[in-house]
Design a protein around this motif. Structure first.
Motif, PDB file in Angstrom:
ATOM      1  N   LEU A 109       0.824  -1.218   0.000  1.00  0.00           N
ATOM      2  CA  LEU A 109       0.000   0.000   0.000  1.00  0.00           C
ATOM      3  C   LEU A 109       0.853   1.260   0.000  1.00  0.00           C
ATOM      4  CD1 LEU A 109      -2.762  -1.069   2.549  1.00  0.00           C
ATOM      5  CD2 LEU A 109      -2.951  -0.969   0.065  1.00  0.00           C
ATOM      6  N   ILE A 110       1.960   1.224   0.735  1.00  0.00           N
ATOM      7  CA  ILE A 110       2.859   2.386   0.771  1.00  0.00           C
ATOM      8  C   ILE A 110       3.501   2.605  -0.593  1.00  0.00           C
ATOM      9  CG2 ILE A 110       5.047   3.227   1.721  1.00  0.00           C
ATOM     10  CD1 ILE A 110       4.199   1.856   4.376  1.00  0.00           C
ATOM     11  N   GLN A 111       3.953   1.520  -1.219  1.00  0.00           N
ATOM     12  CA  GLN A 111       4.553   1.636  -2.549  1.00  0.00           C
ATOM     13  C   GLN A 111       3.555   2.217  -3.547  1.00  0.00           C
ATOM     14  OE1 GLN A 111       5.200  -1.874  -5.115  1.00  0.00           O
ATOM     15  NE2 GLN A 111       7.349  -1.261  -5.235  1.00  0.00           N
ATOM     16  N   MET A 112       2.324   1.706  -3.507  1.00  0.00           N
ATOM     17  CA  MET A 112       1.271   2.191  -4.398  1.00  0.00           C
ATOM     18  C   MET A 112       1.024   3.684  -4.190  1.00  0.00           C
ATOM     19  SD  MET A 112      -2.751   1.220  -4.323  1.00  0.00           S
ATOM     20  CE  MET A 112      -2.386  -0.503  -4.091  1.00  0.00           C
ATOM     21  N   PHE A 113       0.926   4.092  -2.926  1.00  0.00           N
ATOM     22  CA  PHE A 113       0.640   5.493  -2.631  1.00  0.00           C
ATOM     23  C   PHE A 113       1.748   6.400  -3.163  1.00  0.00           C
ATOM     24  CE2 PHE A 113       1.399   9.140   0.144  1.00  0.00           C
ATOM     25  CZ  PHE A 113       0.198   9.815  -0.002  1.00  0.00           C
ATOM     26  N   PHE A 114       3.002   6.075  -2.845  1.00  0.00           N
ATOM     27  CA  PHE A 114       4.110   6.931  -3.264  1.00  0.00           C
ATOM     28  C   PHE A 114       4.253   6.964  -4.776  1.00  0.00           C
ATOM     29  CE2 PHE A 114       5.556   6.744   1.156  1.00  0.00           C
ATOM     30  CZ  PHE A 114       5.960   8.048   1.336  1.00  0.00           C
ATOM     31  N   LEU A 115       4.070   5.836  -5.426  1.00  0.00           N
ATOM     32  CA  LEU A 115       4.206   5.792  -6.886  1.00  0.00           C
ATOM     33  C   LEU A 115       3.200   6.722  -7.553  1.00  0.00           C
ATOM     34  CD1 LEU A 115       5.225   4.668  -9.568  1.00  0.00           C
ATOM     35  CD2 LEU A 115       3.657   2.745  -9.262  1.00  0.00           C
ATOM     36  N   HIS A 116       1.926   6.598  -7.184  1.00  0.00           N
ATOM     37  CA  HIS A 116       0.895   7.398  -7.841  1.00  0.00           C
ATOM     38  C   HIS A 116       0.958   8.867  -7.418  1.00  0.00           C
ATOM     39  CE1 HIS A 116      -0.817   3.988  -9.851  1.00  0.00           C
ATOM     40  NE2 HIS A 116      -0.996   3.340  -8.714  1.00  0.00           N
ATOM     41  N   ALA A 117       1.347   9.137  -6.170  1.00  0.00           N
ATOM     42  CA  ALA A 117       1.483  10.530  -5.723  1.00  0.00           C
ATOM     43  C   ALA A 117       2.616  11.236  -6.465  1.00  0.00           C
ATOM     44  CB  ALA A 117       1.717  10.572  -4.218  1.00  0.00           C
ATOM     45  N   ILE A 118       3.733  10.544  -6.627  1.00  0.00           N
ATOM     46  CA  ILE A 118       4.879  11.150  -7.326  1.00  0.00           C
ATOM     47  C   ILE A 118       4.551  11.364  -8.801  1.00  0.00           C
ATOM     48  CG2 ILE A 118       7.260  10.743  -8.065  1.00  0.00           C
ATOM     49  CD1 ILE A 118       7.647   9.239  -5.372  1.00  0.00           C
ATOM     50  N   THR A 119       3.827  10.408  -9.399  1.00  0.00           N
ATOM     51  CA  THR A 119       3.420  10.562 -10.799  1.00  0.00           C
ATOM     52  C   THR A 119       2.523  11.791 -10.966  1.00  0.00           C
ATOM     53  OG1 THR A 119       3.511   8.159 -11.080  1.00  0.00           O
ATOM     54  CG2 THR A 119       2.340   9.407 -12.759  1.00  0.00           C
ATOM     55  N   GLY A 120       1.582  11.980 -10.031  1.00  0.00           N
ATOM     56  CA  GLY A 120       0.725  13.166 -10.076  1.00  0.00           C
ATOM     57  C   GLY A 120       1.510  14.442  -9.883  1.00  0.00           C
ATOM     58  N   MET A 121       2.511  14.400  -9.004  1.00  0.00           N
ATOM     59  CA  MET A 121       3.346  15.574  -8.765  1.00  0.00           C
ATOM     60  C   MET A 121       4.142  15.935 -10.014  1.00  0.00           C
ATOM     61  SD  MET A 121       4.325  17.898  -6.713  1.00  0.00           S
ATOM     62  CE  MET A 121       5.621  19.120  -6.765  1.00  0.00           C
ATOM     63  N   GLN A 122       4.620  14.919 -10.736  1.00  0.00           N
ATOM     64  CA  GLN A 122       5.378  15.189 -11.960  1.00  0.00           C
ATOM     65  C   GLN A 122       4.521  15.915 -12.992  1.00  0.00           C
ATOM     66  OE1 GLN A 122       6.402  12.120 -14.972  1.00  0.00           O
ATOM     67  NE2 GLN A 122       8.520  12.545 -14.407  1.00  0.00           N
ATOM     68  N   SER A 123       3.248  15.542 -13.068  1.00  0.00           N
ATOM     69  CA  SER A 123       2.341  16.205 -14.000  1.00  0.00           C
ATOM     70  C   SER A 123       2.204  17.690 -13.657  1.00  0.00           C
ATOM     71  CB  SER A 123       0.970  15.518 -13.973  1.00  0.00           C
ATOM     72  OG  SER A 123       0.128  16.025 -14.974  1.00  0.00           O
ATOM     73  N   THR A 124       2.139  17.999 -12.361  1.00  0.00           N
ATOM     74  CA  THR A 124       2.078  19.398 -11.925  1.00  0.00           C
ATOM     75  C   THR A 124       3.324  20.161 -12.333  1.00  0.00           C
ATOM     76  OG1 THR A 124       0.693  18.822 -10.025  1.00  0.00           O
ATOM     77  CG2 THR A 124       1.885  20.905  -9.903  1.00  0.00           C
ATOM     78  N   VAL A 125       4.487  19.531 -12.191  1.00  0.00           N
ATOM     79  CA  VAL A 125       5.746  20.171 -12.561  1.00  0.00           C
ATOM     80  C   VAL A 125       5.765  20.502 -14.057  1.00  0.00           C
ATOM     81  CG1 VAL A 125       8.252  19.868 -12.715  1.00  0.00           C
ATOM     82  CG2 VAL A 125       7.035  19.111 -10.671  1.00  0.00           C
ATOM     83  N   LEU A 126       5.277  19.577 -14.884  1.00  0.00           N
ATOM     84  CA  LEU A 126       5.257  19.807 -16.332  1.00  0.00           C
ATOM     85  C   LEU A 126       4.331  20.962 -16.702  1.00  0.00           C
ATOM     86  CD1 LEU A 126       5.262  16.114 -17.611  1.00  0.00           C
ATOM     87  CD2 LEU A 126       7.150  17.756 -17.715  1.00  0.00           C
ATOM     88  N   VAL A 127       3.194  21.076 -16.008  1.00  0.00           N
ATOM     89  CA  VAL A 127       2.286  22.208 -16.249  1.00  0.00           C
ATOM     90  C   VAL A 127       2.964  23.523 -15.863  1.00  0.00           C
ATOM     91  CG1 VAL A 127       0.116  23.286 -15.557  1.00  0.00           C
ATOM     92  CG2 VAL A 127       0.197  20.842 -15.950  1.00  0.00           C
ATOM     93  N   THR A 128       3.622  23.528 -14.715  1.00  0.00           N
ATOM     94  CA  THR A 128       4.306  24.746 -14.259  1.00  0.00           C
ATOM     95  C   THR A 128       5.422  25.140 -15.205  1.00  0.00           C
ATOM     96  OG1 THR A 128       3.847  23.994 -11.991  1.00  0.00           O
ATOM     97  CG2 THR A 128       5.337  25.848 -12.239  1.00  0.00           C
ATOM     98  N   MET A 129       6.108  24.141 -15.778  1.00  0.00           N
ATOM     99  CA  MET A 129       7.163  24.431 -16.757  1.00  0.00           C
ATOM    100  C   MET A 129       6.576  25.077 -18.016  1.00  0.00           C
ATOM    101  SD  MET A 129       9.540  21.033 -16.466  1.00  0.00           S
ATOM    102  CE  MET A 129      11.253  21.482 -16.420  1.00  0.00           C
ATOM    103  N   ALA A 130       5.399  24.619 -18.429  1.00  0.00           N
ATOM    104  CA  ALA A 130       4.745  25.223 -19.588  1.00  0.00           C
ATOM    105  C   ALA A 130       4.374  26.674 -19.286  1.00  0.00           C
ATOM    106  CB  ALA A 130       3.499  24.417 -19.965  1.00  0.00           C
ATOM    107  N   PHE A 131       3.877  26.939 -18.080  1.00  0.00           N
ATOM    108  CA  PHE A 131       3.546  28.305 -17.676  1.00  0.00           C
ATOM    109  C   PHE A 131       4.805  29.172 -17.634  1.00  0.00           C
ATOM    110  CE2 PHE A 131       2.740  31.396 -14.147  1.00  0.00           C
ATOM    111  CZ  PHE A 131       1.815  32.181 -14.829  1.00  0.00           C
ATOM    112  N   ASP A 132       5.914  28.582 -17.156  1.00  0.00           N
ATOM    113  CA  ASP A 132       7.195  29.292 -17.122  1.00  0.00           C
ATOM    114  C   ASP A 132       7.621  29.714 -18.523  1.00  0.00           C
ATOM    115  OD1 ASP A 132       9.995  29.862 -15.841  1.00  0.00           O
ATOM    116  OD2 ASP A 132      10.405  28.483 -17.502  1.00  0.00           O
ATOM    117  N   ARG A 133       7.467  28.818 -19.504  1.00  0.00           N
ATOM    118  CA  ARG A 133       7.833  29.141 -20.885  1.00  0.00           C
ATOM    119  C   ARG A 133       6.911  30.228 -21.448  1.00  0.00           C
ATOM    120  NH1 ARG A 133      12.212  29.357 -21.604  1.00  0.00           N
ATOM    121  NH2 ARG A 133      12.056  29.565 -19.350  1.00  0.00           N
ATOM    122  N   TYR A 134       5.619  30.179 -21.085  1.00  0.00           N
ATOM    123  CA  TYR A 134       4.682  31.199 -21.550  1.00  0.00           C
ATOM    124  C   TYR A 134       5.091  32.583 -21.039  1.00  0.00           C
ATOM    125  CZ  TYR A 134       0.624  34.258 -21.239  1.00  0.00           C
ATOM    126  OH  TYR A 134      -0.198  35.352 -21.289  1.00  0.00           O
TER     127      TYR A 134
END
Length: 321
Positions: A109-134
């Motif tokens: 359960l811990i592995q599952m939680f961290f894996l999916h949470a980190i994946t979601g966090m990476q998506s946020t970083v990519l959005v912020t990078m797009a805003f940075d380029r804008y």
């Protein structure tokens, strides 16, 4: 108390399990004889990714001139890449090399939680990078007032909170499923759907939740990225100089490449996992592992090649060593 505060012990009780009832990770079913050979490219991708991302973190931390919003975002991307691959690969390599297939329920359960949470966090970083380029291309004179290190850190914190909130229901949804005597996970790690498929009950809610999260999180983030690039293209087309066009768009190349490798592999892996019933199970599992290995390996290479300042400083440190 609310369901989100349930301890791991109550989750195990609801799943008719005890701490002494481990799950068994099968690795890649049907290819057990080839586990050692499969581990060679997997381990190479993993260690190359670690080396590249730790190099980015080291260089940005050491160089004062790189401690700017763009490179802070690059560090955040490197941290999510390290966390994403490290949450699964050490365990997978133990299966391949030492045949250590047992994992505790709490560990799963811990592995599952961290894996999916980190994946979601990476998506946020990519959005912020797009805003940075804008902001860098469309509002260059206001860049330092709109984006600074403090604001980037706050956006990162909001992204982390969002990732945790969306990820918490996954183990809680599993708690309602009857698992009977089935303890075998046909996977190399505890993916939400791989664990759900062990159940002898109805997993419709789990399937729906997983698909909704993919579409809601990744889909919404992709829409925001598309909006950012739409605004960038609109403003760039207003510039008469072709050289200025190329210079403006070249600053986005690295982010576009990273976005394609991350989102492309993510959507392909998730959609084949849910709808690709005609695809052999071992293909599903190999794709799911490559999704966690290829982007973390390629991202620092892409930014190292496309970002001259970073490339020059990495070269300086390499020559000095």
């Amino acid at each position: 108390c609310s369901p989100s505060t349930l301890p791991i012990g109550q989750l195990m009780a609801a799943m008719n399990l005890t701490p002494s009832d481990p799950f068994i990770l099968m690795g890649i079913p049907g290819l057990e004889a080839a586990h050692i050979w499969i581990s060679i490219p997997f381990s190479m991708f993993y260690f190359i990714g670690l080396l590249g991302n730790f190099t980015v973190l080291f260089v940005v931390c050491k160089e004062q001139t790189l401690q700017k919003p763009m490179f802070l975002l690059l560090c955040m991307l490197a941290l999510t890449d390290i966390g994403m691959s490290t949450s699964v690969m050490p365990n997978a390599l133990c299966i391949f090399w030492f045949n250590l297939k047992s994992i505790t329920v709490s560990g799963c359960l811990i592995q599952m939680f961290f894996l999916h949470a980190i994946t979601g966090m990476q998506s946020t970083v990519l959005v912020t990078m797009a805003f940075d380029r804008y902001v860098a291309i469309c509002k260059p004179l206001r860049y330092s007032t709109i984006l600074n290190n403090t604001r980037i850190a706050k956006l990162g914190l909001l992204g982390l909170i969002r990732a945790v909130v969306f990820t918490l229901p996954a183990p809680l949804l599993l708690s309602r499923l009857p698992f009977c005597d089935n303890r075998i996970i046909r996977h190399t790690y505890c993916d939400h759907m791989a664990v759900a498929k062990m159940s002898c009950g109805d997993i419709t809610v789990n399937r729906t939740y997983g698909l909704v999260i993919v579409l809601l999180v990744n889909g919404l983030d992709l829409m925001l990225i598309a909006l950012s690039y739409g605004l960038i293209i609109r403003d760039v087309l207003k510039i008469s100089s072709k050289k200025a066009h190329q210079k403006a768009l070249s600053t986005c190349t690295a982010h576009i490449c990273v976005m394609l490798t991350s989102y492309g592999s993510s959507f392909f892996s998730n959609l084949t996992h849910r709808f690709g019933q005609g695809i052999a199970p071992h293909i599903h599992i190999i794709l799911a592992n490559l999704y966690l290995l290829i982007p973390p390996m390629l991202n620092p290479i892409i930014y190292g090649v496309k970002t001259k300042v970073l490339r020059d400083i990495v070269g300086k440190y390499t020559c000095r060593r």
